[in-house]
Design a protein around this motif. Structure first.
Motif, PDB file in Angstrom:
ATOM      1  N   GLY A 283       0.813  -1.209   0.000  1.00  0.00           N
ATOM      2  CA  GLY A 283       0.000   0.000   0.000  1.00  0.00           C
ATOM      3  C   GLY A 283       0.845   1.257   0.000  1.00  0.00           C
ATOM      4  N   LEU A 284       1.912   1.245   0.789  1.00  0.00           N
ATOM      5  CA  LEU A 284       2.815   2.402   0.828  1.00  0.00           C
ATOM      6  C   LEU A 284       3.532   2.588  -0.505  1.00  0.00           C
ATOM      7  N   LEU A 285       3.956   1.473  -1.116  1.00  0.00           N
ATOM      8  CA  LEU A 285       4.635   1.551  -2.406  1.00  0.00           C
ATOM      9  C   LEU A 285       3.691   2.037  -3.507  1.00  0.00           C
ATOM     10  N   ALA A 286       2.424   1.631  -3.402  1.00  0.00           N
ATOM     11  CA  ALA A 286       1.445   2.002  -4.436  1.00  0.00           C
ATOM     12  C   ALA A 286       0.878   3.398  -4.229  1.00  0.00           C
TER      13      ALA A 286
ATOM     14  N   HIS B 294       4.473  14.391  -0.548  1.00  0.00           N
ATOM     15  CA  HIS B 294       3.541  15.502  -0.359  1.00  0.00           C
ATOM     16  C   HIS B 294       2.369  15.066   0.525  1.00  0.00           C
ATOM     17  N   THR B 295       1.893  13.853   0.325  1.00  0.00           N
ATOM     18  CA  THR B 295       0.750  13.344   1.091  1.00  0.00           C
ATOM     19  C   THR B 295       1.152  12.972   2.516  1.00  0.00           C
ATOM     20  N   VAL B 296       2.274  12.274   2.651  1.00  0.00           N
ATOM     21  CA  VAL B 296       2.728  11.826   3.972  1.00  0.00           C
ATOM     22  C   VAL B 296       3.081  12.999   4.874  1.00  0.00           C
TER      23      VAL B 296
ATOM     24  N   MET C 269      -5.779   7.394   0.816  1.00  0.00           N
ATOM     25  CA  MET C 269      -6.469   6.152   1.176  1.00  0.00           C
ATOM     26  C   MET C 269      -5.499   4.971   1.194  1.00  0.00           C
ATOM     27  N   ALA C 270      -4.542   4.967   0.251  1.00  0.00           N
ATOM     28  CA  ALA C 270      -3.557   3.883   0.213  1.00  0.00           C
ATOM     29  C   ALA C 270      -2.679   3.895   1.456  1.00  0.00           C
ATOM     30  N   ILE C 271      -2.217   5.094   1.848  1.00  0.00           N
ATOM     31  CA  ILE C 271      -1.368   5.206   3.038  1.00  0.00           C
ATOM     32  C   ILE C 271      -2.154   4.837   4.290  1.00  0.00           C
TER      33      ILE C 271
ATOM     34  N   LEU D 273      -1.072   1.803   6.754  1.00  0.00           N
ATOM     35  CA  LEU D 273      -0.764   1.979   8.175  1.00  0.00           C
ATOM     36  C   LEU D 273      -1.707   1.157   9.043  1.00  0.00           C
ATOM     37  N   GLN D 274      -2.951   1.039   8.601  1.00  0.00           N
ATOM     38  CA  GLN D 274      -3.922   0.220   9.330  1.00  0.00           C
ATOM     39  C   GLN D 274      -3.498  -1.244   9.320  1.00  0.00           C
ATOM     40  N   GLN D 275      -3.060  -1.717   8.154  1.00  0.00           N
ATOM     41  CA  GLN D 275      -2.612  -3.110   8.035  1.00  0.00           C
ATOM     42  C   GLN D 275      -1.344  -3.348   8.845  1.00  0.00           C
TER      43      GLN D 275
END
Length: 425
Positions: free
Chosen positions: A69-72, A213-215, A347-349, A353-355
């Motif tokens: 998810g982080l990579l995507a 930018h998102t993180v 949403m991916a991040i 993080l949830q996983q």
């Protein structure tokens, strides 16, 4: 002139189709993950796994899902969301087939990693699609229906999976999920329209710049932390749920279907109600109420000894009604934080993080819980209840901060619209 309050828009036929399609898709994703819990007692005995190894088998899916998810995330807003969904869902189906073909602990572990690599991204892509296609006044109801996938997996999926496992072996449970997944994939390919309006809003040309930018957005970080904590309780309790029911509470293996069926039935009943309430009342208050019910019942449940079946069913029903009542308002609020151009990455991040948080919780639980022999009671299960209670209290604080951020963002977005309406009159 006073602005008139607009009615909440009704769903179009296409929107209804998308809700049904995403709900069935979520059903397969959730069932693939939670089926390992009711199969846990059988798997630990059949594949000669310790509680620690089983915890690792569960967390392997979570860690690989979080990593992918982080990579995507950097690429999540660079493509048509339909194409992303097709790619990752295809990989998920292949991974599930590998789970069905596993012959030992290590092959099962590898198969769970492959499944997680693809399955971990699907939830975030689905949420981004919901956010793109539905206004925030509709999303509570949408999430209520989609989250019903959890209840349906409990009512239909787990009992059917356990029946197949009893009749044809545990491998058949994963084959069942893969076959249903193929039918859903055909529906996505043929019927879903492209979801690509976000492509015209992109500012970051480089995928890694977009990820950074998102993180690095401080407002987004509050949402990341709040949602990450939501999965901790489930990842701690569920992996050892069937072993606790069988070896501590004294429920017969063949009666597990009844426990999961009625638990799912209660969630199926509460989800639409919570979804409607989430669009009408304070989401953070609704979340706090569900959290209180969850804390009380989880602490009581994790301290149970031998208990009659009907009492266990009632306790489980109340417990999961509380747990699931937290998910809808929290998830709905979370969709209101990101800007459209960042939704896929956000949403991916969030999902990653949830996983990852859940994976850490599963590993942690595997080291806390101990079982002397394959048929002896689990020890220290009550400690998990106390830890979950503390984490749940912390999550209330974080979700209240998310609520404030969303309200501020909504007011700032509606102010220009209100000004335009006044000028027109």
């Amino acid at each position: 002139m006073k602005q008139k309050k607009t009615d909440i828009p009704s769903f179009t036929p296409y929107q209804k189709f998308i809700i049904v399609l995403l709900a069935i898709l979520q059903f397969t994703i959730i069932l693939d993950f939670i089926i390992i819990s009711p199969l846990g007692d059988v798997l630990m005995k059949t594949l000669d796994m310790t509680t620690t190894q089983f915890g690792l088998a569960v967390s392997a899916y979570a860690f690989s899902a979080g990593g992918s998810g982080l990579l995507a995330a950097g690429f999540a807003d660079k493509f048509d969301r339909k194409k992303l969904l097709i790619f990752f869902y295809s990989g998920f189906i292949i991974g599930t087939i590998f789970c069905a073909l596993a012959t030992g602990y290590w092959t099962l572990l590898a198969a769970r990693i492959v499944t997680g690599l693809f399955g971990g991204v699907i939830g975030s892509v689905s949420l981004a699609i919901v956010t793109d296609l539905f206004v925030i006044e509709q999303r509570g109801r949408v999430m209520g229906f989609i989250q019903m996938a959890f209840a349906t997996s409990q009512i239909l999926g787990i009992p059917l999976g356990l029946y197949c496992a009893d009749k044809w072996g545990w491998h058949s449970s994963f084959l069942l999920i893969a076959i249903l997944g193929m039918l859903v994939l055909v529906g996505i390919i043929i019927k879903m329209h492209p979801v690509d309006k976000h492509l015209g809003l992109q500012e970051d040309k480089n995928a890694f710049q977009h990820l950074w930018h998102t993180v690095s957005n401080k407002k987004y970080q509050v949402g990341f932390a709040a949602i990450a904590l939501l999965s901790v309780g489930g990842f701690m309790l569920q992996p050892f749920g069937s072993a606790f029911l069988v070896n501590n509470i004294g429920i017969a293996q063949e009666d597990l279907k009844m426990v999961y069926f009625f638990t799912g039935l209660s969630v199926l009943f509460i989800m639409p109600l919570v979804g409607k309430l989430s669009d009408k009342v304070s989401k953070v208050r609704l979340f706090a109420a569900g959290s209180f019910i969850a804390i009380v019942t989880i602490m009581f449940y994790t301290n149970l000894g031998p208990t009659p079946l009907w009492e266990v069913v009632i306790i489980n029903m109340i417990m999961f009604m509380g747990v699931m009542s937290r998910m809808i308002p929290a998830t709905t609020l979370n969709t209101g934080i990101p800007e459209m151009k960042d939704r896929g990455a956000y949403m991916a991040i969030t999902s990653s993080l949830q996983q990852i948080a859940g994976g850490i919780a599963a590993v942690f639980a595997g080291f806390i819980v101990h079982q002397e022999t394959k048929t002896s009671p689990l020890e220290h299960y009550d400690i998990l209840g106390y830890i979950i209670a503390v984490v749940t209290i912390c999550s209330i604080f974080l979700v209240s901060r998310v609520d404030k951020l969303v309200n501020t963002k909504t007011k700032s977005e509606s102010a220009p619209l209100a000004q335009d309406a006044v000028m027109e009159h």
